[in-house]
Design a protein around this motif. Structure first.
Motif, PDB file in Angstrom:
ATOM      1  N   SER A 252    -106.205 -12.354 -86.353  1.00  0.00           N
ATOM      2  CA  SER A 252    -106.439 -13.679 -86.910  1.00  0.00           C
ATOM      3  C   SER A 252    -105.185 -14.542 -86.796  1.00  0.00           C
ATOM      4  O   SER A 252    -104.079 -14.018 -86.622  1.00  0.00           O
ATOM      5  CB  SER A 252    -106.836 -13.550 -88.385  1.00  0.00           C
ATOM      6  N   PRO A 253    -105.333 -15.864 -86.913  1.00  0.00           N
ATOM      7  CA  PRO A 253    -104.149 -16.734 -86.857  1.00  0.00           C
ATOM      8  C   PRO A 253    -103.114 -16.387 -87.910  1.00  0.00           C
ATOM      9  O   PRO A 253    -101.911 -16.357 -87.634  1.00  0.00           O
ATOM     10  CB  PRO A 253    -104.732 -18.136 -87.062  1.00  0.00           C
ATOM     11  N   THR A 254    -103.568 -16.128 -89.142  1.00  0.00           N
ATOM     12  CA  THR A 254    -102.630 -15.790 -90.210  1.00  0.00           C
ATOM     13  C   THR A 254    -101.873 -14.508 -89.887  1.00  0.00           C
ATOM     14  O   THR A 254    -100.662 -14.417 -90.083  1.00  0.00           O
ATOM     15  CB  THR A 254    -103.375 -15.632 -91.542  1.00  0.00           C
ATOM     16  N   ALA A 255    -102.588 -13.507 -89.374  1.00  0.00           N
ATOM     17  CA  ALA A 255    -101.943 -12.241 -89.026  1.00  0.00           C
ATOM     18  C   ALA A 255    -100.917 -12.442 -87.918  1.00  0.00           C
ATOM     19  O   ALA A 255     -99.835 -11.833 -87.943  1.00  0.00           O
ATOM     20  CB  ALA A 255    -102.991 -11.216 -88.605  1.00  0.00           C
ATOM     21  N   ARG A 256    -101.241 -13.275 -86.941  1.00  0.00           N
ATOM     22  CA  ARG A 256    -100.293 -13.500 -85.842  1.00  0.00           C
ATOM     23  C   ARG A 256     -99.040 -14.219 -86.326  1.00  0.00           C
ATOM     24  O   ARG A 256     -97.919 -13.863 -85.936  1.00  0.00           O
ATOM     25  CB  ARG A 256    -100.969 -14.295 -84.722  1.00  0.00           C
ATOM     26  N   ILE A 257     -99.198 -15.218 -87.173  1.00  0.00           N
ATOM     27  CA  ILE A 257     -98.039 -15.953 -87.675  1.00  0.00           C
ATOM     28  C   ILE A 257     -97.176 -15.043 -88.536  1.00  0.00           C
ATOM     29  O   ILE A 257     -95.946 -14.995 -88.398  1.00  0.00           O
ATOM     30  CB  ILE A 257     -98.493 -17.185 -88.479  1.00  0.00           C
ATOM     31  N   GLN A 258     -97.821 -14.305 -89.448  1.00  0.00           N
ATOM     32  CA  GLN A 258     -97.052 -13.377 -90.277  1.00  0.00           C
ATOM     33  C   GLN A 258     -96.366 -12.310 -89.427  1.00  0.00           C
ATOM     34  O   GLN A 258     -95.209 -11.969 -89.652  1.00  0.00           O
ATOM     35  CB  GLN A 258     -97.984 -12.701 -91.293  1.00  0.00           C
ATOM     36  N   ASP A 476    -108.624 -36.620 -92.423  1.00  0.00           N
ATOM     37  CA  ASP A 476    -108.825 -36.098 -93.766  1.00  0.00           C
ATOM     38  C   ASP A 476    -109.641 -34.817 -93.712  1.00  0.00           C
ATOM     39  O   ASP A 476    -110.135 -34.406 -92.668  1.00  0.00           O
ATOM     40  CB  ASP A 476    -109.536 -37.138 -94.635  1.00  0.00           C
ATOM     41  N   ARG A 477    -109.843 -34.220 -94.875  1.00  0.00           N
ATOM     42  CA  ARG A 477    -110.477 -32.925 -94.961  1.00  0.00           C
ATOM     43  C   ARG A 477    -111.947 -32.939 -94.553  1.00  0.00           C
ATOM     44  O   ARG A 477    -112.478 -31.901 -94.167  1.00  0.00           O
ATOM     45  CB  ARG A 477    -110.368 -32.397 -96.395  1.00  0.00           C
ATOM     46  N   HIS A 478    -112.624 -34.074 -94.616  1.00  0.00           N
ATOM     47  CA  HIS A 478    -114.076 -34.069 -94.402  1.00  0.00           C
ATOM     48  C   HIS A 478    -114.461 -33.795 -92.946  1.00  0.00           C
ATOM     49  O   HIS A 478    -115.613 -33.501 -92.656  1.00  0.00           O
ATOM     50  CB  HIS A 478    -114.688 -35.402 -94.850  1.00  0.00           C
ATOM     51  N   ASP A 479    -113.514 -33.877 -92.018  1.00  0.00           N
ATOM     52  CA  ASP A 479    -113.838 -33.588 -90.621  1.00  0.00           C
ATOM     53  C   ASP A 479    -113.224 -32.262 -90.156  1.00  0.00           C
ATOM     54  O   ASP A 479    -113.096 -31.993 -88.969  1.00  0.00           O
ATOM     55  CB  ASP A 479    -113.343 -34.712 -89.711  1.00  0.00           C
ATOM     56  N   THR A 480    -112.878 -31.400 -91.144  1.00  0.00           N
ATOM     57  CA  THR A 480    -112.220 -30.127 -90.829  1.00  0.00           C
ATOM     58  C   THR A 480    -113.065 -29.266 -89.908  1.00  0.00           C
ATOM     59  O   THR A 480    -112.552 -28.632 -88.973  1.00  0.00           O
ATOM     60  CB  THR A 480    -111.913 -29.367 -92.129  1.00  0.00           C
ATOM     61  N   GLU A 481    -114.363 -29.225 -90.151  1.00  0.00           N
ATOM     62  CA  GLU A 481    -115.235 -28.354 -89.375  1.00  0.00           C
ATOM     63  C   GLU A 481    -115.184 -28.702 -87.892  1.00  0.00           C
ATOM     64  O   GLU A 481    -115.117 -27.814 -87.035  1.00  0.00           O
ATOM     65  CB  GLU A 481    -116.666 -28.438 -89.899  1.00  0.00           C
ATOM     66  N   ILE A 515    -101.635 -23.655 -82.082  1.00  0.00           N
ATOM     67  CA  ILE A 515    -103.035 -23.695 -82.518  1.00  0.00           C
ATOM     68  C   ILE A 515    -103.214 -22.937 -83.832  1.00  0.00           C
ATOM     69  O   ILE A 515    -103.947 -23.385 -84.726  1.00  0.00           O
ATOM     70  CB  ILE A 515    -103.948 -23.120 -81.418  1.00  0.00           C
ATOM     71  N   ASP A 516    -102.551 -21.800 -83.970  1.00  0.00           N
ATOM     72  CA  ASP A 516    -102.668 -21.007 -85.192  1.00  0.00           C
ATOM     73  C   ASP A 516    -102.164 -21.778 -86.401  1.00  0.00           C
ATOM     74  O   ASP A 516    -102.792 -21.775 -87.468  1.00  0.00           O
ATOM     75  CB  ASP A 516    -101.884 -19.705 -85.048  1.00  0.00           C
ATOM     76  N   ILE A 517    -101.018 -22.430 -86.249  1.00  0.00           N
ATOM     77  CA  ILE A 517    -100.453 -23.197 -87.367  1.00  0.00           C
ATOM     78  C   ILE A 517    -101.394 -24.318 -87.775  1.00  0.00           C
ATOM     79  O   ILE A 517    -101.618 -24.577 -88.967  1.00  0.00           O
ATOM     80  CB  ILE A 517     -99.066 -23.748 -86.987  1.00  0.00           C
ATOM     81  N   GLU A 518    -101.980 -24.990 -86.791  1.00  0.00           N
ATOM     82  CA  GLU A 518    -102.911 -26.073 -87.096  1.00  0.00           C
ATOM     83  C   GLU A 518    -104.156 -25.543 -87.796  1.00  0.00           C
ATOM     84  O   GLU A 518    -104.658 -26.150 -88.748  1.00  0.00           O
ATOM     85  CB  GLU A 518    -103.290 -26.796 -85.802  1.00  0.00           C
ATOM     86  N   GLU A 519    -104.646 -24.391 -87.343  1.00  0.00           N
ATOM     87  CA  GLU A 519    -105.839 -23.827 -87.980  1.00  0.00           C
ATOM     88  C   GLU A 519    -105.561 -23.408 -89.417  1.00  0.00           C
ATOM     89  O   GLU A 519    -106.386 -23.622 -90.309  1.00  0.00           O
ATOM     90  CB  GLU A 519    -106.339 -22.632 -87.175  1.00  0.00           C
ATOM     91  N   ILE A 520    -104.392 -22.803 -89.653  1.00  0.00           N
ATOM     92  CA  ILE A 520    -104.035 -22.402 -91.014  1.00  0.00           C
ATOM     93  C   ILE A 520    -103.911 -23.623 -91.919  1.00  0.00           C
ATOM     94  O   ILE A 520    -104.350 -23.619 -93.074  1.00  0.00           O
ATOM     95  CB  ILE A 520    -102.731 -21.589 -90.993  1.00  0.00           C
ATOM     96  N   ARG A 521    -103.336 -24.696 -91.395  1.00  0.00           N
ATOM     97  CA  ARG A 521    -103.206 -25.923 -92.195  1.00  0.00           C
ATOM     98  C   ARG A 521    -104.571 -26.498 -92.549  1.00  0.00           C
ATOM     99  O   ARG A 521    -104.819 -26.955 -93.667  1.00  0.00           O
ATOM    100  CB  ARG A 521    -102.384 -26.958 -91.429  1.00  0.00           C
TER     101      ARG A 521
END
Length: 530
Positions: A252-258, A476-481, A515-521
């Protein structure tokens, strides 16, 4: 002594040398090695015991694994012949040249070959630390060579020790069997552990547990290969190269960053501590000889060091011309390099932890119960070779690099730009269809499309990507998907570029990190550090 007090001293030394390195403009490994030599004068630190098993098992698996994970497999494939020649023929030739020299200086043949095998391999951690400013192709060649040649050297070392102590009769069949078992068994063990590691990682969703499992992988590969009496070093390298190709898709992105943050810190600490410990051990090797032996042993060590360096220079200035005579294909001509780059590669033959560990691992006694011949001289000579190659060649490297006048390494920047353009175009290509499928507000989709188009224009105009903030970060958050869907498309596009060998593995990791950092954000994960 290997308690808390020594750990504190080691930590302070690592921090102090790291800080002084930038100010003094001296490579950190040189300062760390010098600090280790000075610490050897402290009486209480002389009690530090550094068994070879500790150096091989504690330090080598994680360091070699991380080097394998971050090495370009594409470049290794491209220069596979040169890498294999450097990591096999050069190692055996160096070991043989040192053995002949040591025997000429009075050392019996068996111990002479033990010494030759100990000082033959270059050190991956030293190369990574001292030669990181080299162009990508040269650096990749040196790293790949130092990752593989440890296995060759340790096989020669094991045969020499076994013959000397009386455990093995020297014959072509015995030597061939050892080499085959070492290489094939090590590669098989590494591939098996990598396969098991992928299965385990698939079933772990927690990023912390996933990275704990990743930490166990290199040690498992090393121990399994050693249990099979194969090359643990080669097992770790093969496992790391396989995982470097698979982990991009499976974690996962979080696992890769960590994981990247953890491995960067852990390998820095281990690598730095290793240079200090090698310095202490080198000082201990000096104390093992009496005053009468010291002058003679120092002379022998200097001669052996000269042979080690000369063998590498001779190889790099003979083997390429032999290959040119045998291979006249146009694609091979394009890979030729001049004399100055070969001088630079020859100078990067740093020795390190593997050599010290091999010397310390020489048995104390023969099968007959008699002491192992000239064991103290083997340890002392190896320590001198390590110190001189790291310090002298490490200090010479910046000047030789300027003298070599190598062309600027523009391939990385070009491939990064290609990856940025391709991923942006891929996201634009599916934006409308994805927005319609998700029911995204048309105004949001229009604004996002315009910003992506502007961002693409900036990239195509060959401006730095840092000059233009990524458009997805201004919503904003409403277009996150919708943004998450586009990030998935971009991730697929950049992996495809790597699979098509249009970009390097290191460029893939760079893009994947963005890409991972953006997805986590976007997902608002709270399990990542700020």
């Amino acid at each position: 002594m290997f308690g808390l007090e020594f750990v504190v001293v080691l930590g302070i030394t690592v921090v102090a040398c790291g800080a002084a390195s930038g100010r003094l403009r001296v490579a950190a490994p040189v300062l760390l090695l010098a600090a280790g030599l000075l610490l050897g004068f402290v009486p209480v630190l002389r009690e530090v015991e550094l068994p070879s098993e500790v150096m091989l098992l504690l330090f080598l698996p994680p360091l070699l694994y991380w080097e394998s994970l971050t090495t370009s497999l594409r470049q290794i494939r491209r220069d596979f012949r040169s890498v294999m020649l450097n990591s096999t023929v050069l190692v055996v030739a160096t070991a043989g040249a040192v053995a002949v020299t040591a025997h000429w200086l009075g050392m019996p043949w068996g111990p002479a070959w033990v010494l030759g095998a100990a000082v033959a391999p270059t050190d991956a951690t030293a190369v990574a630390a001292l030669a990181k400013s080299l162009p990508r192709r040269t650096m990749t060649m040196l790293r790949a060579e130092s990752l593989i040649n440890d296995g060759t050297a340790l096989v020669v070392y094991g045969i020499a020790v076994a013959v000397t102590v009386g455990e093995l009769n020297l014959s072509f069949a015995a030597v061939s069997g050892r080499f085959l078992l070492s290489y094939l068994g090590g590669a098989a063990a590494g591939a098996l552990v990598a396969w098991l590691g992928v299965l385990v990682r698939r079933r772990i969703d927690d990023p912390v547990l996933g990275n704990v499992a990743a930490l166990v992988i290199p040690f498992t590969a090393y121990l399994l290969a050693e249990f099979m009496e194969a090359s643990g070093v080669l097992a770790v390298v093969v496992c790391g190269l396989i995982m470097s190709q698979v982990s991009i898709r499976r974690s996962s992105p979080t696992a890769r960053i960590q994981g990247a943050a953890f491995w960067t810190i852990a390998t820095f600490v281990l690598n730095s501590a290793l240079f200090v410990l090698v310095g202490i051990q080198a000082q201990d090797a000096v104390r093992s000889l009496d005053a009468g032996e010291l002058a003679v042993s120092l002379w022998r060590a200097l001669v052996v060091t000269g042979v080690v360096v000369a063998a590498r220079f001779a190889f790099f200035f003979t083997m390429p011309y032999l290959i040119r005579l045998l291979d006249r294909r146009p694609e091979q001509r394009a890979r030729r390099v001049g004399a100055r780059p070969r001088v630079l590669s020859s100078l990067c033959g740093f020795r390190g932890a593997v050599s010290i560990a091999a010397a310390l691992g020489v048995p104390l006694l023969l099968d007959s119960g008699e002491p192992f011949p000239v064991r103290d001289q083997i340890v002392f000579t190896t320590a001198v070779v390590v110190v001189l190659t790291v310090v002298v060649q490490g200090l010479m490297l910046p000047g030789v690099l300027r003298w070599a006048r190598l062309p600027a390494d523009a391939d990385v920047e070009a491939e990064r730009r290609l990856a940025l353009v391709t991923t942006t175009e891929a996201a634009l290509g599916v934006l409308d269809a994805t927005a319609e499928r998700l029911g995204t507000d048309p105004d949001v989709a229009d604004r996002m499309r315009r910003d992506y188009e502007q961002h693409l224009e900036v990239l195509l105009a060959e401006q730095s990507e840092a000059d233009e903030e990524h458009p997805a970060r201004r919503y904003d958050r409403h277009d996150t998907e919708l943004r998450l869907e586009l990030l998935a498309v971009k991730r697929t596009a950049v992996v495809r570029l790597r699979d098509e060998q249009r970009i390097d593995d290191n460029v893939l990791r760079y893009m994947q990190g963005r890409i991972d950092i953006e997805e986590i954000r976007l997902t608002g994960r709270d399990d990542m550090p700020e």
